[in-house]
Design a protein around this motif. Structure first.
Motif, mmCIF file in Angstrom:
data_model
loop_
_atom_site.group_PDB
_atom_site.id
_atom_site.type_symbol
_atom_site.label_atom_id
_atom_site.label_comp_id
_atom_site.label_asym_id
_atom_site.label_seq_id
_atom_site.Cartn_x
_atom_site.Cartn_y
_atom_site.Cartn_z
ATOM 1 N N LEU A 40 0.835 -1.201 0.000
ATOM 2 C CA LEU A 40 0.000 0.000 0.000
ATOM 3 C C LEU A 40 0.873 1.255 0.000
ATOM 4 C CD1 LEU A 40 -2.874 -0.756 2.552
ATOM 5 C CD2 LEU A 40 -3.146 -0.060 0.174
ATOM 6 N N THR A 86 -7.642 7.642 -0.147
ATOM 7 C CA THR A 86 -8.302 6.349 0.040
ATOM 8 C C THR A 86 -7.295 5.277 0.453
ATOM 9 O OG1 THR A 86 -9.793 6.969 -1.726
ATOM 10 C CG2 THR A 86 -9.813 4.663 -1.073
ATOM 11 N N LEU A 87 -6.158 5.284 -0.215
ATOM 12 C CA LEU A 87 -5.136 4.272 0.100
ATOM 13 C C LEU A 87 -4.641 4.411 1.538
ATOM 14 C CD1 LEU A 87 -3.054 4.344 -3.198
ATOM 15 C CD2 LEU A 87 -4.415 2.441 -2.346
ATOM 16 N N ARG A 101 -6.999 2.835 3.834
ATOM 17 C CA ARG A 101 -6.955 1.369 3.839
ATOM 18 C C ARG A 101 -5.838 0.850 4.717
ATOM 19 N NH1 ARG A 101 -7.624 -0.134 -2.137
ATOM 20 N NH2 ARG A 101 -6.089 -1.715 -1.631
ATOM 21 N N GLY A 144 -7.305 0.853 8.117
ATOM 22 C CA GLY A 144 -8.574 0.162 8.211
ATOM 23 C C GLY A 144 -9.748 1.120 8.313
ATOM 24 N N ILE A 170 -10.824 2.798 5.928
ATOM 25 C CA ILE A 170 -11.562 2.407 4.739
ATOM 26 C C ILE A 170 -11.189 0.963 4.490
ATOM 27 C CG2 ILE A 170 -11.800 2.746 2.255
ATOM 28 C CD1 ILE A 170 -10.903 5.661 2.770
ATOM 29 N N ARG A 171 -12.196 0.080 4.494
ATOM 30 C CA ARG A 171 -11.813 -1.320 4.340
ATOM 31 C C ARG A 171 -12.819 -2.114 3.525
ATOM 32 N NH1 ARG A 171 -15.220 -4.083 8.143
ATOM 33 N NH2 ARG A 171 -15.766 -2.421 9.557
ATOM 34 N N PRO A 172 -12.335 -2.739 2.466
ATOM 35 C CA PRO A 172 -13.171 -3.711 1.797
ATOM 36 C C PRO A 172 -13.253 -4.922 2.723
ATOM 37 C CG PRO A 172 -11.124 -3.240 0.578
ATOM 38 C CD PRO A 172 -10.989 -2.632 1.906
ATOM 39 N N ILE A 202 -10.860 -7.992 3.057
ATOM 40 C CA ILE A 202 -9.540 -7.825 3.653
ATOM 41 C C ILE A 202 -9.516 -8.338 5.090
ATOM 42 C CG2 ILE A 202 -9.017 -5.688 4.895
ATOM 43 C CD1 ILE A 202 -7.231 -4.935 2.650
#
Ligand SMILES: Nc1nc2c(ncn2[C@@H]2O[C@H](COP(=O)(O)OP(=O)(O)O)[C@@H](O)[C@H]2O)c(=O)[nH]1
Ligand SMILES: [Mg+2]
Length: 459
Positions: A400, A433-434, A437, A440, A442-444, A447
């Motif tokens: 990342l 956004t990165l 991530r 956490g 922002i988290r899909p 993951i």
């Protein structure tokens, strides 16, 4: 795979499998304490004590009220626990059959067996820790070296999270300025351009430092692999033995003595180096030697660094030069060996031909120059970075950060070459956004499985 509702109470043996002095069964969730109390009879305090205070008592089977072990019940109330939920721990004798029985009884009473890492997952979902900290919990538990465990602990404590949050804030601030600039495009563009570029450079440096810290974390964890390469009889095995300070590898005057490879660890300062001695790279005399050379090339290709030996009692040959050329882009030290013999190749000559490569002159046989070589190995091969207390331990995070670094450079390029500011702003929003991530924020959801399923059960 994980249930994110947090409605259920989970239970697991939290100590390692096998017998031990003490074993711990942990419960977390709304019914944790209620379930634990049905299995536990305190000696004195009937209620089972205050949060954070252990009470002595017996574990009983609720069916027949018969005790089968004694120990302590310790509990914590939400949100002041590791998971952020009600937590109860039964500290019993470390017998796997007893601990499993307690888990079975807890499940009978309504708990569910915890999945790997689920306690830590709950700590994350309840906002007690972020992603970086959660990962570090696992790293701390698995660290093979004290140095790495200590750095994992600092991450658990939030050192890396604070760093990541600071970088994120800087980037968000920068995006806000960019967006304001889109709205008021006429005002002070040239000044703004320099300002943006300086800003990106500053953020980039921080991100890049974190990326490089990963390499160092790896080195702390498993050591730095160094392959000894060079033509037959250049003295690789002799040097290997010299650095180890014991006659580990067989040395003979006959070319092609080493066919298999040998690995041994040496420590230099706080770093451990895994030295690999192997067959000389050159023309093979026999099929065995040929196979040795083939494997040697593979090891050299995968090593973190190379010691490339040259025989100083002979003239530097075309094949030496070819070998150096082929490894030139790697982390490499040229070791000019056999300084005790009449000199045919001098260090100055090697430096003149390969000015960018470090050269050490040694006599592996006598041990001359080995201390200087050790120091050089530490400086060249050990990925030392400033501010070494914050270390990225996970590949996920490194990837990342690498992407963030690459996008920062791209945004800078766009601004420098006067492309429409909207493009840079687009890139910048992606960077925000990165960074989210990373922690956490922002988290899909997929993951979660990726991060937590590698944990041990009960962690
Ligand atoms: N005089 C001298 N001989 C050496 C030195 N290092 C290695 N040798 C000799 O060179 C020959 C080959 O050494 P070895 O370590 O087996 O080389 P390798 O084939 O590269 O592993 C042996 O006879 C060693 O004793 C050195 O520093 N000085
Ligand atoms: Mg050898």
């Amino acid at each position: 795979m994980y249930d994110l509702s947090l409605a259920e109470t989970i239970v697991a043996v939290s100590t390692p499998p096998g017998c031990g002095g003490i074993g711990v069964v942990r419960l977390s969730g709304p019914a944790a304490l209620k379930i634990a109390r049905t299995l536990f009879r305190p000696k004195k305090d009937r209620r089972g004590g205050e949060p954070g205070r252990a009470v002595l008592g017996e574990v009983v089977d609720p069916a027949d009220r018969r005790p089968f072990d004694e120990g302590f019940l310790l509990h914590f109330r939400a949100p002041r626990s590791f998971t952020g939920e009600d937590v109860a721990e039964l500290h019993l004798h470390g017998s796997p059959v007893i601990l499993e029985e307690v888990v079975r009884l807890a499940v009978r009473r309504g708990a569910r067996p915890a999945l790997p890492g689920e306690f830590t997952l709950r700590a994350f979902l309840n906002g007690r820790i972020d992603f970086l900290q959660a990962e570090a919990v696992d790293d701390l538990v698995r660290s093979a070296s004290l140095a790495r465990a200590k750095s994992a602990f600092r991450t658990v404590n939030g050192a890396l999270s604070r760093k990541a949050a600071a970088v994120r804030r800087e980037i968000i601030g920068w995006v806000a300025q960019l967006e304001a600039d889109i709205e008021f495009p006429e005002e002070g563009r040239p000044a703004a351009k320099k300002h943006y570029i300086d800003k990106i450079d500053k953020i980039y440096l921080e991100v890049d430092r974190l990326v490089r810290s990963y390499e160092m974390g790896q080195a702390l964890g498993r050591g730095v692999t160094i392959a000894l390469v060079g033509r037959v009889n250049s003295g690789k095995s002799t040097l290997f033995n010299g650095l180890l300070e014991e006659p580990r590898a067989i040395v003979t005057p006959f070319p092609g003595t080493t066919r298999d490879f040998l690995r041994e660890t040496v420590r230099i300062n706080d770093a451990s180096f895994l030295l690999v001695d192997m067959a000389g790279l050159g023309r093979a005399g026999s099929p065995i030697e040929r196979e040795g050379i083939r494997r040697g090339k593979k090891i050299a290709a995968e090593a973190d660094g190379l010691l490339l030996l040259l025989d100083g009692s002979r003239r530097l040959s075309a094949s030496d030069a070819a070998l150096i050329e082929s490894y030139r882009s790697r982390k490499i030290i040229l070791v000019l060996n056999k300084t005790d013999l009449p000199e045919k190749t001098t260090p100055a000559e090697v430096t003149r031909r390969f000015p960018d490569l470090p050269v050490a002159a040694v006599s592996a046989l006598r041990g001359d120059g080995l201390d200087v070589l050790r120091k050089m190995m530490y400086d060249v091969f050990f990925p030392l970075i400033p501010g070494r207390d914050i270390i990225v331990l996970r590949e996920r995070d490194k990837l990342l950060l690498e992407e963030i670094a690459a996008r920062l450079l791209r945004a800078k390029e766009m601004i420098a070459s006067n492309q429409p500011i909207e493009l840079a702003a687009e890139e910048a929003r992606e960077i925000v956004t990165l960074t989210g991530r990373l922690t956490g924020e922002i988290r899909p959801d997929d993951i979660l499985d990726d991060v937590f399923s590698r944990f041990c059960i009960g962690k």
